[in-house]
Design a protein around this motif. Structure first.
Motif, short mmCIF file in Angstrom:
data_model
loop_
_atom_site.label_atom_id
_atom_site.label_comp_id
_atom_site.label_asym_id
_atom_site.label_seq_id
_atom_site.Cartn_x
_atom_site.Cartn_y
_atom_site.Cartn_z
N GLY A 74 5.26 0.46 -16.05
CA GLY A 74 4.59 -0.27 -14.97
C GLY A 74 4.43 0.59 -13.73
N GLY A 75 5.49 1.36 -13.40
CA GLY A 75 5.41 2.23 -12.24
C GLY A 75 4.34 3.28 -12.39
N LEU A 76 4.25 3.91 -13.57
CA LEU A 76 3.23 4.93 -13.79
C LEU A 76 1.83 4.32 -13.77
CD1 LEU A 76 4.93 7.02 -16.61
CD2 LEU A 76 4.62 7.67 -14.22
N PHE A 77 1.70 3.09 -14.31
CA PHE A 77 0.40 2.43 -14.31
C PHE A 77 -0.10 2.19 -12.88
CE2 PHE A 77 -1.88 -1.66 -14.00
CZ PHE A 77 -3.01 -1.33 -14.72
N PHE A 78 0.77 1.64 -12.05
CA PHE A 78 0.36 1.37 -10.67
C PHE A 78 0.21 2.65 -9.86
CE2 PHE A 78 1.99 -2.88 -11.79
CZ PHE A 78 0.89 -3.63 -11.42
N LEU A 79 0.99 3.66 -10.19
CA LEU A 79 0.80 4.95 -9.53
C LEU A 79 -0.57 5.53 -9.88
CD1 LEU A 79 2.00 7.20 -7.77
CD2 LEU A 79 2.93 8.22 -9.86
N GLY A 80 -0.98 5.36 -11.14
CA GLY A 80 -2.31 5.79 -11.54
C GLY A 80 -3.40 5.06 -10.78
N LEU A 81 -3.21 3.74 -10.61
CA LEU A 81 -4.19 2.97 -9.83
C LEU A 81 -4.29 3.50 -8.41
CD1 LEU A 81 -3.54 -0.77 -10.81
CD2 LEU A 81 -5.43 0.69 -11.49
N PHE A 82 -3.13 3.85 -7.84
CA PHE A 82 -3.14 4.35 -6.47
C PHE A 82 -3.84 5.71 -6.39
CE2 PHE A 82 -1.18 7.07 -3.24
CZ PHE A 82 -1.47 6.34 -2.09
N LEU A 83 -3.52 6.60 -7.32
CA LEU A 83 -4.05 7.97 -7.26
C LEU A 83 -5.53 8.04 -7.59
CD1 LEU A 83 -1.12 9.94 -8.93
CD2 LEU A 83 -1.67 9.80 -6.50
N PHE A 84 -6.00 7.14 -8.46
CA PHE A 84 -7.38 7.23 -8.92
C PHE A 84 -8.24 6.11 -8.36
CE2 PHE A 84 -4.83 9.39 -12.16
CZ PHE A 84 -5.43 10.64 -12.12
N GLY A 85 -8.21 5.96 -7.05
CA GLY A 85 -9.23 5.14 -6.42
C GLY A 85 -8.76 4.00 -5.56
N ARG A 86 -7.63 3.35 -5.90
CA ARG A 86 -7.20 2.21 -5.11
C ARG A 86 -6.07 2.65 -4.18
NH1 ARG A 86 -11.13 0.69 -6.62
NH2 ARG A 86 -11.40 0.70 -4.39
N ASN A 87 -6.44 3.29 -3.07
CA ASN A 87 -5.44 3.92 -2.20
C ASN A 87 -4.80 2.91 -1.26
OD1 ASN A 87 -5.87 6.51 -3.26
ND2 ASN A 87 -7.74 6.71 -2.07
N HIS A 88 -4.23 1.85 -1.82
CA HIS A 88 -3.52 0.87 -1.02
C HIS A 88 -2.02 1.19 -1.07
CE1 HIS A 88 -7.08 -1.62 -0.49
NE2 HIS A 88 -7.32 -1.45 -1.77
N LYS A 89 -1.40 1.26 0.08
CA LYS A 89 0.00 1.66 0.12
C LYS A 89 0.91 0.67 -0.60
CE LYS A 89 0.02 4.73 4.11
NZ LYS A 89 0.64 5.02 5.43
N SER A 90 0.52 -0.59 -0.64
CA SER A 90 1.36 -1.57 -1.34
C SER A 90 1.47 -1.20 -2.82
CB SER A 90 0.78 -2.98 -1.20
OG SER A 90 -0.51 -3.06 -1.77
N ILE A 91 0.38 -0.68 -3.41
CA ILE A 91 0.41 -0.27 -4.81
C ILE A 91 1.33 0.93 -4.98
CG2 ILE A 91 -0.99 0.53 -6.75
CD1 ILE A 91 -3.37 -0.89 -5.47
N LEU A 92 1.25 1.89 -4.06
CA LEU A 92 2.11 3.07 -4.13
C LEU A 92 3.58 2.67 -4.03
CD1 LEU A 92 2.61 6.12 -4.12
CD2 LEU A 92 2.32 6.07 -1.63
N TYR A 93 3.90 1.83 -3.05
CA TYR A 93 5.30 1.44 -2.87
C TYR A 93 5.82 0.66 -4.07
CZ TYR A 93 5.35 3.02 1.97
OH TYR A 93 5.31 3.78 3.10
N PHE A 94 4.97 -0.18 -4.66
CA PHE A 94 5.43 -0.95 -5.82
C PHE A 94 5.66 -0.02 -7.01
CE2 PHE A 94 4.77 -3.67 -9.60
CZ PHE A 94 5.81 -4.57 -9.36
N GLN B 136 5.97 -9.85 -9.93
CA GLN B 136 5.51 -8.93 -8.90
C GLN B 136 4.34 -8.09 -9.40
OE1 GLN B 136 6.08 -8.67 -5.76
NE2 GLN B 136 7.73 -10.15 -5.60
N SER B 137 4.36 -7.75 -10.68
CA SER B 137 3.23 -7.00 -11.25
C SER B 137 1.96 -7.84 -11.23
CB SER B 137 3.55 -6.57 -12.69
OG SER B 137 4.65 -5.69 -12.71
N VAL B 138 2.11 -9.13 -11.53
CA VAL B 138 0.96 -10.03 -11.47
C VAL B 138 0.43 -10.09 -10.03
CG1 VAL B 138 0.19 -12.42 -11.70
CG2 VAL B 138 1.68 -11.41 -13.44
N THR B 139 1.35 -10.19 -9.07
CA THR B 139 0.95 -10.22 -7.66
C THR B 139 0.17 -8.96 -7.29
OG1 THR B 139 2.88 -11.54 -7.07
CG2 THR B 139 1.80 -10.34 -5.30
N THR B 140 0.74 -7.80 -7.65
CA THR B 140 0.08 -6.53 -7.32
C THR B 140 -1.26 -6.41 -8.04
OG1 THR B 140 2.27 -5.54 -7.06
CG2 THR B 140 0.40 -4.04 -7.23
#
Length: 762
Positions: A189-209, A370-374
């Motif tokens: 889950g962490g790697l998935f959301f990190l990928g979302l952050f790095l590849f286009g969705r630069n929202h800090k909430s995604i990075l922190y999660f 929390q994953s659903v929320t993010t």
């Protein structure tokens, strides 16, 4: 504990002689003999000197230890069993060093047990160890020696389990599997959301999660059941304990930042800074102080963290009341983690006995919600980004439409009046000047069209149509149209049509004409005193259609290998010197490539510097079966438009003047309306043969005027005069009920053919 039988230790004795054959395992919980600050072996056992105490229990809560966590002690238990059976023992990881004996035989050990800090070496690892034959007797003494001088919590807290080896291994694997599954889920889950952050969705909430998930995965892996210590037993204890506590504080920091960035409008100001500051303080003392000190401080942190959880609970509740995205799941997950951590702390303080599955299940539900929320927040950001992009494209489209109208309106006057003057039999010196003016104005119009066409292609608004196409006539017309330009370059244009090809096909003839026109114009531009050849050749015939190879070959300047990749890029030519010498926007080939790509066709190039170029592509066209080509008969009238009644609806006086001059030249009868409202007032069904309708006008535009005319039952042809060149205009024209359109600035012959088509041939 799953699968464990409800046997109990009473008065330091456990009697297992009467167990049945299906006996699997038993927790050795109950009353044990206890010796404080003594390391007693089975040989010198003296139960009369021992006290009976509850096992397991932290020394911190025992009167017998003076409520001290530091020291050493011995626990002993009498176990009555059938020695002929096979047994094993499960010893958990504890905060201390321990040695476990049966009848004075060492079975398992963790670290080194000693009577001082210097002679004690703690270690944390779990064991399932079979008991060899010959060790067990009818009456056995189980001895557990423990020492602790390095941790603020001393003594045993988890159960020792006795039973069959298979059952104990299953029990340990059950514990490990739960933690391993949770750890793996958190890492993925962490790697998935990190990928979302790095590849286009630069929202800090995604990075922190994402960082929170990965940090918590280590906390699960490196504490609790201590899988990491079991997998990597050589890691020094001092490193693992510092990592365990440091990870706890880091997790709290990341979750606080995640919560505040998820719902910034619902969170109290400065709250995250307080939490981060406190966590950093505990993190620093964990790094620099010894375990005996920083683990003692940790109990105060556990109290503080309840306040942090309550703050998070408040934020999620506020977000829920304010109907923020994902707040429902966030609120449920916050409630879940609040309950879980409360139970965990109560378990650590030995207030409640917590079932094994509760913590992992609680963590799993928490992270899932929390994953659903993010995910909902990511989906919302995508939707908003899409809406913003669409709004931006619409603004761009509207701007280009407006600019197209504003630029084409004066261009209509320049080109129209130039044609009018050329048709007025000028002197030779005047004709030369007018030819230059005509060439320059049409070249400027071509540049404008290139920019607008590329805008359509980029926005995806270009519409491909399927209609009848006479490829042979299309090729002949193109060559005839470019012959004059080629002559100026002292070159010739040749058309080769494969005799095996039929003439009539189904496809988008307009886009094919645009592609071949771009290629021909490009070839002629760079060919002086040479030859340009347009060829159409059959490559593969199928029952319903044919793959046709279209090629434009020239003997011009050619293209170097280094520049072949550049020429299909927008606003790019092979080099800047070419732009200066030959002119152009560098959009022609980019437009050609994009039009073909929309039809899944790839354009290719063969070229050598100084020896010319060949641009070619292969495209599939359906054969137009059963179609008989209409023979266009010239009108028997010498003046076919004479006395044809035309209503010109146009608000621009210059455009009215240009159109009027040509219509009068063709002997049409003309009435003028300045806007759609005047056109409605002037219109009578039998009064006009055709209406030329401008689209952008004050009072009432051409679309609305046409709709109202059609609503009144008007059936006469209405042709749009539009200065816009975007494809959505074509769609709107047809939807509004107009029959056709002429793009301003128009070529007189183009307008003439439209008038002939709708007022003479029909």
């Amino acid at each position: 504990m799953l699968g464990l039988e409800a046997q109990s230790v009473q008065n330091g004795i456990l009697d297992l002689r009467q167990v049945q054959d299906d006996f699997s395992e038993v927790k050795l919980d109950g009353d044990w003999f206890f010796y404080w600050n003594e390391l007693v072996s089975a040989e010198n056992t003296n139960f009369s000197k021992a006290r009976l105490v509850k096992f397991p229990q932290l020394w911190n809560h025992m009167e017998e230890t003076g409520y001290s966590a530091e020291g050493y002690a011995t626990y002993q238990l009498k176990v009555l069993i059938d020695p002929d059976r096979k047994y094993a023992i499960y010893t958990p990881a504890v905060y201390n060093a321990y040695h476990f004996y049966i009848n004075n035989e060492l079975i398992t050990s963790n670290g080194v047990v000693g009577e001082t800090e210097d002679t004690t070496s703690p270690h944390w690892i779990q064991f399932v160890e079979p008991i060899e034959r010959g060790i067990l007797r009818d009456t056995n003494v189980f001895t557990l020696q423990i020492s602790n001088f390095r941790h603020s919590r001393g003594g045993p807290i988890d159960s020792i389990v006795f039973g069959k080896k298979s059952a104990l291994l299953a029990y340990r694997n059950y514990l490990f599997t739960i933690d391993a599954l949770l750890t793996g889920a958190l890492i993925m889950g962490g790697l998935f959301f990190l990928g979302l952050f790095l590849f286009g969705r630069n929202h800090k909430s995604i990075l922190y999660f994402s960082l929170f998930c990965m940090a918590f995965s280590y906390y699960i892996f490196g504490s609790g059941n201590y899988i990491m210590h079991w997998l990597f037993p050589e890691i020094p204890w001092i490193i693992t304990i510092k990592l365990e506590y440091a990870t706890l504080y880091l997790v709290c920091i990341l979750f606080a930042k995640y919560t505040y960035h998820s719902y910034p409008l619902d969170a109290p100001r400065q709250g995250d800074k307080i939490i981060v500051g406190v966590c950093l303080f505990f993190l620093v003392i964990t790094i620099i102080l010894p375990p005996a000190v920083f683990t003692r401080f940790n109990q105060y942190f556990l109290i503080f963290i309840f306040g942090g959880i309550a703050l998070g609970f408040y934020i999620y509740l506020t977000a829920l009341l304010n109907k923020r995205i994902g707040a429902v799941y966030a609120f449920i997950s916050a409630s879940m983690i609040l309950v879980v951590l409360t139970l965990k702390n109560l378990h650590q303080f030995e207030i409640v006995d917590l079932p094994l599955f509760v913590l992992p299940a609680g963590y799993m539900v928490f992270f899932f919600l929390q994953s659903v929320t993010t995910s909902q927040q990511v989906a919302l950001s995508w939707r908003r980004a899409k809406e913003n992009a669409e709004a931006s494209l619409q603004v761009k489209s509207d701007f280009l439409s407006t600019m197209s109208h504003e630029i084409r309106t004066p261009m209509n006057a320049v080109i129209g009046l130039t044609h009018h003057l050329l048709d007025s039999h000028p002197r030779n010196d005047q004709k030369s000047t007018l030819d230059i003016l005509k060439f320059s104005s049409e070249n400027l119009l071509r540049l404008i069209n290139d920019v607008l066409d590329y805008s359509k292609l980029e926005s995806g608004n270009l519409i491909l149509e399927e209609s009848l196409v006479d490829l042979k006539s299309l090729g002949n017309n193109l060559v005839d149209g470019f012959a004059t330009i080629a002559e100026e370059k002292k070159s010739q244009v040749i058309f080769k049509y494969d005799p095996e090809l039929p003439t009539m096909f189904l496809g988008d003839g307009g886009r094919l004409t645009q592609v071949l026109s771009n290629l021909l114009n490009n070839a002629i531009k760079f060919t002086t005193e040479g030859k340009v050849t347009l060829s159409m050749t059959q490559e593969e015939r199928q029952p319903e259609g044919i793959f046709i190879r279209f090629a434009v070959e020239d003997t011009g300047i050619g293209i170097s290998n280094n520049d072949k990749g550049k020429i299909f890029e927008k606003f790019n030519q092979a080099n800047t010197s070419i732009t200066r010498k030959y002119g152009g926007t560098g959009l022609g080939l980019a437009i050609t490539k994009k039009i073909l790509e929309l039809q899944n066709v790839k354009i290719q190039l063969i070229s050598e510097l100084g020896k010319g170029s060949t641009f070619y592509f292969t495209q599939y066209f359906k054969i137009a079966k059963g179609f008989r080509k209409e023979v266009v008969r010239p009108s028997i009238l010498m003046d076919p438009l004479k006395d044809k009644r035309v209503l010109l609806v146009e608000d621009n006086s210059v455009n009215v003047m240009v159109a009027r001059r040509f219509l009068e030249k063709w002997h049409c009868a003309i009435d003028v309306a300045e806007n759609g409202l005047e056109a409605l007032n002037q219109f009578e069904e039998d009064k006009y043969d055709l209406i030329l309708m401008d689209l952008q006008m004050p009072e009432m535009d051409g679309y609305e005027a046409t709709r109202q005319l059609r609503a009144r039952g008007a059936v006469l042809p209405i042709i749009a005069l539009t200065a816009a060149a975007l494809s959505d205009v074509e769609k709107n024209i047809l939807e509004a009920g107009l029959d056709d359109f002429v793009v301003k600035p128009f070529h007189p012959d183009h307008l003439y053919q439209k008038l002939i088509k709708y007022m003479v041939e029909k």
